[in-house]
Scaffold this motif. Structure first.
Motif, mmCIF file in Angstrom:
data_model
loop_
_atom_site.group_PDB
_atom_site.id
_atom_site.type_symbol
_atom_site.label_atom_id
_atom_site.label_comp_id
_atom_site.label_asym_id
_atom_site.label_seq_id
_atom_site.Cartn_x
_atom_site.Cartn_y
_atom_site.Cartn_z
ATOM 1 N N LEU B 231 0.845 -1.172 0.000
ATOM 2 C CA LEU B 231 0.000 0.000 0.000
ATOM 3 C C LEU B 231 0.891 1.236 0.000
ATOM 4 C CD1 LEU B 231 -2.834 1.231 0.270
ATOM 5 C CD2 LEU B 231 -2.547 1.139 2.736
ATOM 6 N N PHE B 232 0.529 2.192 -0.822
ATOM 7 C CA PHE B 232 1.274 3.426 -0.870
ATOM 8 C C PHE B 232 1.276 4.047 0.516
ATOM 9 C CE2 PHE B 232 2.778 7.094 -3.240
ATOM 10 C CZ PHE B 232 2.469 8.149 -2.416
ATOM 11 N N PRO B 233 2.328 4.568 1.072
ATOM 12 C CA PRO B 233 3.664 4.697 0.519
ATOM 13 C C PRO B 233 4.628 3.583 0.902
ATOM 14 C CG PRO B 233 3.492 6.012 2.489
ATOM 15 C CD PRO B 233 2.215 5.258 2.363
ATOM 16 N N MET B 234 4.054 2.423 1.271
ATOM 17 C CA MET B 234 4.924 1.339 1.698
ATOM 18 C C MET B 234 5.171 0.366 0.569
ATOM 19 S SD MET B 234 3.080 0.983 5.355
ATOM 20 C CE MET B 234 1.534 1.543 4.688
ATOM 21 N N LEU B 288 -7.023 4.669 5.218
ATOM 22 C CA LEU B 288 -6.991 3.814 4.026
ATOM 23 C C LEU B 288 -7.504 4.558 2.803
ATOM 24 C CD1 LEU B 288 -8.158 0.186 4.791
ATOM 25 C CD2 LEU B 288 -5.956 0.966 3.988
ATOM 26 N N LEU B 289 -8.533 5.356 2.988
ATOM 27 C CA LEU B 289 -9.105 6.081 1.861
ATOM 28 C C LEU B 289 -8.079 7.007 1.238
ATOM 29 C CD1 LEU B 289 -12.106 6.488 0.716
ATOM 30 C CD2 LEU B 289 -11.915 8.732 1.716
ATOM 31 N N VAL B 290 -7.433 7.798 2.089
ATOM 32 C CA VAL B 290 -6.460 8.756 1.566
ATOM 33 C C VAL B 290 -5.308 8.029 0.871
ATOM 34 C CG1 VAL B 290 -4.757 10.472 2.236
ATOM 35 C CG2 VAL B 290 -7.029 10.528 3.247
ATOM 36 N N LEU B 291 -4.800 6.993 1.534
ATOM 37 C CA LEU B 291 -3.670 6.271 0.938
ATOM 38 C C LEU B 291 -4.075 5.563 -0.345
ATOM 39 C CD1 LEU B 291 -1.895 4.825 4.094
ATOM 40 C CD2 LEU B 291 -1.260 6.787 2.710
ATOM 41 N N SER B 292 -5.299 5.036 -0.384
ATOM 42 C CA SER B 292 -5.747 4.352 -1.602
ATOM 43 C C SER B 292 -5.825 5.325 -2.764
ATOM 44 C CB SER B 292 -7.133 3.730 -1.390
ATOM 45 O OG SER B 292 -7.124 2.873 -0.297
ATOM 46 N N VAL B 293 -6.437 6.472 -2.531
ATOM 47 C CA VAL B 293 -6.554 7.456 -3.608
ATOM 48 C C VAL B 293 -5.171 7.908 -4.050
ATOM 49 C CG1 VAL B 293 -7.399 9.735 -4.218
ATOM 50 C CG2 VAL B 293 -8.842 8.207 -2.917
ATOM 51 N N ALA B 294 -4.280 8.110 -3.065
ATOM 52 C CA ALA B 294 -2.916 8.485 -3.421
ATOM 53 C C ALA B 294 -2.283 7.413 -4.297
ATOM 54 C CB ALA B 294 -2.092 8.704 -2.158
ATOM 55 N N ALA B 295 -2.480 6.153 -3.900
ATOM 56 C CA ALA B 295 -1.920 5.054 -4.693
ATOM 57 C C ALA B 295 -2.483 5.078 -6.106
ATOM 58 C CB ALA B 295 -2.240 3.718 -4.024
ATOM 59 N N LEU B 298 -0.951 8.494 -7.833
ATOM 60 C CA LEU B 298 0.496 8.676 -7.912
ATOM 61 C C LEU B 298 1.182 7.482 -8.554
ATOM 62 C CD1 LEU B 298 1.019 10.443 -4.510
ATOM 63 C CD2 LEU B 298 0.978 11.426 -6.789
ATOM 64 N N ALA B 299 0.741 6.272 -8.207
ATOM 65 C CA ALA B 299 1.374 5.107 -8.818
ATOM 66 C C ALA B 299 1.080 5.062 -10.312
ATOM 67 C CB ALA B 299 0.895 3.839 -8.127
ATOM 68 N N SER B 300 -0.158 5.421 -10.694
ATOM 69 C CA SER B 300 -0.473 5.440 -12.121
ATOM 70 C C SER B 300 0.406 6.449 -12.847
ATOM 71 C CB SER B 300 -1.941 5.798 -12.348
ATOM 72 O OG SER B 300 -2.777 4.808 -11.812
ATOM 73 N N SER B 316 1.655 -0.024 -11.985
ATOM 74 C CA SER B 316 0.232 -0.193 -12.241
ATOM 75 C C SER B 316 -0.385 -1.087 -11.177
ATOM 76 C CB SER B 316 0.047 -0.794 -13.635
ATOM 77 O OG SER B 316 -1.266 -1.225 -13.806
ATOM 78 N N SER B 317 0.348 -2.125 -10.762
ATOM 79 C CA SER B 317 -0.161 -3.009 -9.711
ATOM 80 C C SER B 317 -0.389 -2.246 -8.423
ATOM 81 C CB SER B 317 0.818 -4.151 -9.435
ATOM 82 O OG SER B 317 0.795 -5.086 -10.457
ATOM 83 N N VAL B 318 0.554 -1.378 -8.076
ATOM 84 C CA VAL B 318 0.395 -0.599 -6.843
ATOM 85 C C VAL B 318 -0.890 0.224 -6.919
ATOM 86 C CG1 VAL B 318 1.404 1.196 -5.405
ATOM 87 C CG2 VAL B 318 2.873 -0.502 -6.453
ATOM 88 N N ALA B 319 -1.141 0.802 -8.098
ATOM 89 C CA ALA B 319 -2.364 1.581 -8.260
ATOM 90 C C ALA B 319 -3.596 0.698 -8.113
ATOM 91 C CB ALA B 319 -2.361 2.256 -9.628
ATOM 92 N N GLN B 320 -3.532 -0.499 -8.706
ATOM 93 C CA GLN B 320 -4.695 -1.384 -8.649
ATOM 94 C C GLN B 320 -4.945 -1.863 -7.226
ATOM 95 O OE1 GLN B 320 -6.687 -2.154 -11.417
ATOM 96 N NE2 GLN B 320 -5.495 -0.486 -12.278
ATOM 97 N N ILE B 321 -3.865 -2.057 -6.465
ATOM 98 C CA ILE B 321 -4.052 -2.436 -5.072
ATOM 99 C C ILE B 321 -4.780 -1.314 -4.342
ATOM 100 C CG2 ILE B 321 -2.803 -2.849 -2.919
ATOM 101 C CD1 ILE B 321 -0.717 -4.301 -4.697
ATOM 102 N N GLY B 322 -4.513 -0.087 -4.775
ATOM 103 C CA GLY B 322 -5.244 1.049 -4.200
ATOM 104 C C GLY B 322 -6.750 0.892 -4.358
ATOM 105 N N TYR B 323 -7.182 0.350 -5.508
ATOM 106 C CA TYR B 323 -8.626 0.146 -5.693
ATOM 107 C C TYR B 323 -9.158 -0.858 -4.674
ATOM 108 C CZ TYR B 323 -8.441 2.526 -10.182
ATOM 109 O OH TYR B 323 -8.275 3.458 -11.161
ATOM 110 N N ILE B 324 -8.373 -1.912 -4.443
ATOM 111 C CA ILE B 324 -8.826 -2.947 -3.508
ATOM 112 C C ILE B 324 -8.964 -2.362 -2.104
ATOM 113 C CG2 ILE B 324 -8.295 -5.180 -2.508
ATOM 114 C CD1 ILE B 324 -6.740 -5.859 -5.014
ATOM 115 N N THR B 325 -7.938 -1.610 -1.688
ATOM 116 C CA THR B 325 -8.016 -1.049 -0.337
ATOM 117 C C THR B 325 -9.068 0.055 -0.257
ATOM 118 O OG1 THR B 325 -6.131 0.335 -0.907
ATOM 119 C CG2 THR B 325 -5.692 -1.627 0.399
ATOM 120 N N LEU B 326 -9.362 0.691 -1.389
ATOM 121 C CA LEU B 326 -10.448 1.675 -1.391
ATOM 122 C C LEU B 326 -11.760 0.988 -1.051
ATOM 123 C CD1 LEU B 326 -11.093 4.668 -2.088
ATOM 124 C CD2 LEU B 326 -11.792 3.866 -4.317
#
Lengths: 495, 498
Positions: B231-234, B288-295, B298-300, B316-326
């Motif tokens: 998860l962004f930023p980790m 989680l919401l803030v980090l997911s949106v950031a992911a 920013l990752a995209s 791209s995977s990091v960004a997609q993980i953001g959707y899951i955590t969203l």
């Protein structure tokens, strides 16, 4: 499975035929004549199938077919209703004509990658029919996106740097509007109305305040990027890098027609004309569409490239339909739907002419066309017919649609629209007629021969025949406008 | 047969473990591959069997090791959620193993190939173990097993930076695992038990007196698991790890490792602590919401500027993980189902994309996007699969990626977070740019000398690639297998699933 010619099977056939063509064409890659035959036969069969649906719908039938469930509460389903049938008739009737022209153009120019071209064409037509016959917003959206994706290889066909750039603008703008604006609008509709099915009279009655209705309408209208409402119209001039048969497809047969058809469908079957007129939520759209209409015409005036001028002309003409839809009256909706038909015939003629000029003389700029009327009299005459139809003069079809839209605007209490229509017709004259006049009456640059010396250098016959057919169509539609109106009237009739 | 059936849960872990042992004795890569292939498919059948059992009976399967009863013994519990994840992990493994023979032979030194398959099987053991067990410390054991195996897998490629990437992941991963064990330790101190279900029951009464240690435990668990989740930023370990690992390892890991971590997070949040505590006490939702949106954004964006194809897909995977955590952060049934279904959909799609890149590397020896010029004509089937996978990442209807976004958007709307709907769609748009770059290179540019003589990838690579690609399309059309399961899993989790 019942193989009889039931309306349900006709719907399935209408979708299956272009799909099968898309699958068969690559197999005929090594035999160009066979490959072209597949396209032509499929196009012919498709037109027959769709025309066979007409009597059913005129008699009041609304055949439907559900294929399968995609998401809970959302099926991939089709239902034929009058508006959709109008669009399907336009697309399926023009595909054979466009195919003949494509063959002439592609072979005349020696274009590469023709198999990919015909495959994508077939998929695009299949998508257009999917949009026309969609029973719910979700099915429509799927085919709408498929249309974008299948036309991208067509737009970028030339493979040059310019084509790639044009393709980028095309793809990004259309995908952006549909994903960021249209899809949320669809989802919001589903959540608010509880269903995504189209219904006569709309599904949003009493569910939203006028302000929210207006906002949702904005999401739809700007989200339907294919309707090219300013400022999301840039993809249309950018797509001019495509070969002319593709431009004809984009402007007349499928893409923009899919856009404005979707706008009309949403206005009539999701919002409902009564709901919109009572709440006044579409009033802002009449102003925006009027402004876009005039602005696009002005920009068209400033273009020196023939196809670019025609592109902006299309942007302007599409705003006619959006304006008609925004009026939220029966007459307006009828005028808009009729304009889809009339503009298709007129614009396809104009693009056929532009392509013919390119194939025969490799000329693309308007100032190069001085005196070309003597070398290409048939082409320029067709251009004249097409122009007159777009301008809206009798005895050509375009006059009826403008008339109806004017009527609709008075009905709705927006009399200023009549002024807008008048002004834009004048602008149409200003950007179309000089081309014709100069082609015939001004001697071509660098040629000292007096006009009328009989040296004709026309386009190949495969380009001329479709051109003549569509210009005749402009004329025929003038006399048969009443029949088209009868079909459309069924769509807006009170349930 | 029924005795096998009774022991299925433990077999799910033992089969790959013994497979790894057997594979370690081989010197030749091809024999180790054969073992890995057979074991992977056996695992797949076991997990499919388990899923069918759980769906049919509608009850959680419980298996205690060695007859020692809960809470002293270690219990394996299988409900809809982890049966689903089991099937995901094993199916990705099975398909990737079909592909692996040529790819590993090409990318890993001869004397290390057998080790590669051994490590793969150990990794599979670990991942399946995390998923299937109901004991918190057992999770840690398997977590470390899978992580250590992963570190080796990443370093086994020929690229020198792979070693560095592996080391980076080692450090970060160990921190994550340590945080996890600290969190579990705190919970053990408070509740006196290591069994997940037992802890859940005892947390209620204990929270009055020991709210601080429990909160601290939750915080440590969250950070630890999110490090594994990337998860962004980790996420900083992920791009290089995916980029320099052998293609098979990347494809397998992209489809499984982070997904299992997500599963673990779901277990901790919803089964262990329960929705009320997690979201009310620790403001997990907001964070989680803030980090997911950031992911997502920013990752995209990072993907857009990447020249290395695999690293681009990794971002791209990091960004997609953001959707899951969203989906997890919104935490209503529809959004959570969207997150869970994206777990599956993204795994299938990303595995397919990495397999495509592996095929390209196999034929051309390069992964720079600029070198992909003209590949659309030289490797049409491979690039076509890539385009379809790309469409799924963008979220075009008719592909799996669309289904996830649909549920996420409806879930967000139902909770009143309508701006999120636009955020989800806007971030998907960025994918058009980075997928478009490869499409443009492959189809619009003339082939350079470098790739002038390449042929299409071999059938042993194309078939698995297209199996996954076809699944991407199929799952976008027939959503019963994934979305319905995800919906019932979400319902169970939110209902306090036990």
């Amino acid at each position: 499975m019942n193989l009889a010619l039931t309306p349900e099977n006709l719907i399935l056939a209408a979708l299956a035929i272009p799909t099968l063509a898309a699958l068969l064409i690559p197999l005929c890659h090594r035999a160009p004549n066979l490959r072209e035959a597949v396209t032509l036969i499929s196009a012919g069969m498709l037109a027959i199938v769709v025309w066979h649906l007409l009597p059913h719908v005129m008699a009041g039938g609304r055949p439907e077919v559900a294929l399968f469930r995609i998401l809970p509460g959302v099926d991939l389903a089709f239902k034929v209703e009058p508006l959709g049938l109008v669009f399907a008739l336009v697309a399926s009737s023009l595909w054979p004509i466009n195919s003949i022209y494509s063959i002439g153009y592609m072979r005349g120019n020696g274009e590469p990658r023709q198999t990919t071209f015909y495959v994508c064409f077939a998929v695009a037509i299949a998508s257009a029919l999917g949009i026309a016959f969609a029973k719910n917003l979700f099915t429509l959206f799927i085919f709408y996106e498929l249309l974008t994706i299948s036309t991208y290889p067509l737009v970028t066909h030339k493979g040059s740097e310019e084509a790639m750039q044009g393709g980028r603008v095309y793809l990004v703008l259309l995908l952006a509007t549909s994903m960021v604006l249209l899809l949320p609008a669809i989802i919001a509709t589903g959540v608010v109305a509880g269903t995504l099915d189209f219904a006569p009279g709309g599904i949003l009655a009493g569910k939203l305040s006028p302000l929210l209705l207006g906002a949702l309408l904005a999401l739809y209208v700007f989200g339907i990027g294919k309707a090219a409402l300013m400022p999301f119209h840039f993809w249309l001039p950018a797509a001019m890098v495509a070969p002319t048969p593709v431009s004809a497809l984009l402007h007349a047969v499928a893409v923009v027609k899919a856009g404005v058809f979707t706008v009309l469908k949403v206005v009539v079957y999701v919002f409902g004309l009564d709901v919109l007129s009572k709440s006044g939520s579409s009033e802002w759209l009449t102003y925006v569409a009027s402004g876009a209409l005039l602005l696009a015409s002005l920009i068209a005036l400033m273009q020196t490239n023939l196809k670019a001028r025609l592109a902006y002309s299309t942007v302007s003409q599409l705003s006619y339909v959006i304006l008609a839809a925004a009026l939220a009256t029966g007459a307006g909706a009828m005028g808009g739907a009729l304009h889809i038909v009339m503009h298709a015939a007129g614009k396809i003629t104009l693009f056929f002419c532009a392509g013919a000029i390119y194939v025969a003389h490799h000329k693309t700029e308007i100032h190069q066309l001085d005196g070309i009327g003597h070398k290409m009299p048939i082409t320029m005459f067709a251009f004249l017919i097409g122009s007159l139809s777009v301008i809206g003069l009798p005895p050509l079809g375009g006059s009826w649609s403008k008339w109806l839209i004017g009527l609709g605007s008075v009905d709705a209490g927006f009399s200023f629209v009549i002024g807008v229509l008048m002004l834009s017709s004048l602008l149409n004259v200003a950007y179309l007629m000089p081309i014709v006049a100069r082609a015939y009456f001004v001697p071509s640059p660098g040629e000292q021969r007096p006009p009328g010396d009989g040296r004709m250098q026309e386009a190949p016959i495969a380009c001329l025949v479709p051109m003549v057919c569509t210009s005749l169509l402009c004329l025929i539609l003038f006399f048969f406008a009443g029949d088209v109106e009868r079909l459309i009237a069924l769509a807006i009739a009170k349930p | 047969m029924s005795s096998i059936e009774a022991h299925l849960p433990i077999l799910q872990v033992l089969v790959p473990l013994f497979g790894a042992l057997v594979s370690a004795f081989f010197r030749r890569g091809v024999f180790a591959w054969a073992v890995a292939l057979v074991v992977s498919w056996a695992c797949f059948f076991i997990s499919a069997w388990l899923l069918v059992k759980v769906m049919q009976t509608g009850q959680t399967l419980s298996y205690v090791m060695g007859g020692w009863s809960v809470p002293q013994g270690i219990e394996y519990r299988i409900d809809v959620l982890n049966a689903f994840v089991l099937v995901l992990v094993t199916s990705v493994g099975a398909v990737v193993m079909l592909y692996a023979k040529r790819s590993v032979a090409h990318e890993v030194d001869t004397h290390r190939q057998a080790w590669f398959y051994t490590m793969y099987l150990l990794c599979l053991t670990g991942l399946l173990g995390i998923t299937v067990t109901g004991d918190a410390f057992n999770v840690f054991v398997f977590l470390e097993v899978s992580s250590l195996a992963t570190y080796v897998l990443i370093a086994l490629g020929r690229h020198r930076r792979g070693l560095l990437a592996s080391y980076q992941y080692l450090i970060v991963g160990t921190i994550g695992a340590t945080f996890y064990v600290i969190g579990i330790g705190l919970l053990y101190v408070v509740t006196g038990s290591l069994n997940l279900g037992d802890i859940a029951e005892r947390l209620g009464p204990a929270s009055a007196d020991y709210s601080r240690p429990i909160l601290a435990g939750l915080a440590f668990l969250t950070v630890g698991i999110c490090l594994k989740l990337a998860l962004f930023p980790m996420h900083v370990w992920l791009p290089n790890a995916y980029a320099y690992a052998p293609s098979v390892a990347t494809a397998f890991l992209a489809g499984t490792a982070t997904k299992v971590a997500v599963y673990l997070l779901l277990r901790i949040y919803f089964t262990l602590f329960g929705k009320a505590f997690t979201f009310a006490q620790l403001h997990v939702a907001e964070v989680l919401l803030v980090l997911s949106v950031a992911a997502m954004f920013l990752a995209s964006f990072s993907s857009v500027f990447e020249q290395h194809a695999k690293r681009m897909l990794a971002y791209s995977s990091v960004a997609q993980i953001g959707y899951i955590t969203l989906g997890i952060s919104i935490a209503n049934q529809l959004a959570l189902a969207g997150g869970i279904v994206h777990l599956f959909n993204h795994a299938v799609t990303k595995a397919a994309l990495f397999l495509a890149m592996g095929a390209v590397f196999y034929r051309t020896g390069t992964l720079r996007i600029d070198d992909f010029a003209g590949l659309g004509r030289k490797m049409p089937l491979t690039m076509a699969a890539f385009v379809i996978g790309g469409l799924s990442i963008i979220g075009v209807p008719g592909t799996a990626g669309f289904v996830s976004k649909w549920y996420l958007a409806i879930g967000a709307l139902e909770k009143g977070y309508w701006p999120l709907v636009f955020v989800i769609m806007l971030s998907s748009l960025i994918a058009v740019v980075y997928i478009g770059r490869i499409v443009e290179a492959a189809y619009f540019r003339e082939a350079t000398d470098r790739v002038a003589s390449v042929r299409e990838a071999p059938a042993s690579m194309l078939v698995p690639l297209w199996i996954l690609t076809a699944a991407t399309v199929y799952l976008g059309i027939d959503t019963r297998a994934t979305a319905d399961v995800a919906l019932s899993a979400a319902k169970m989790l939110l209902g306090g699933g036990r």
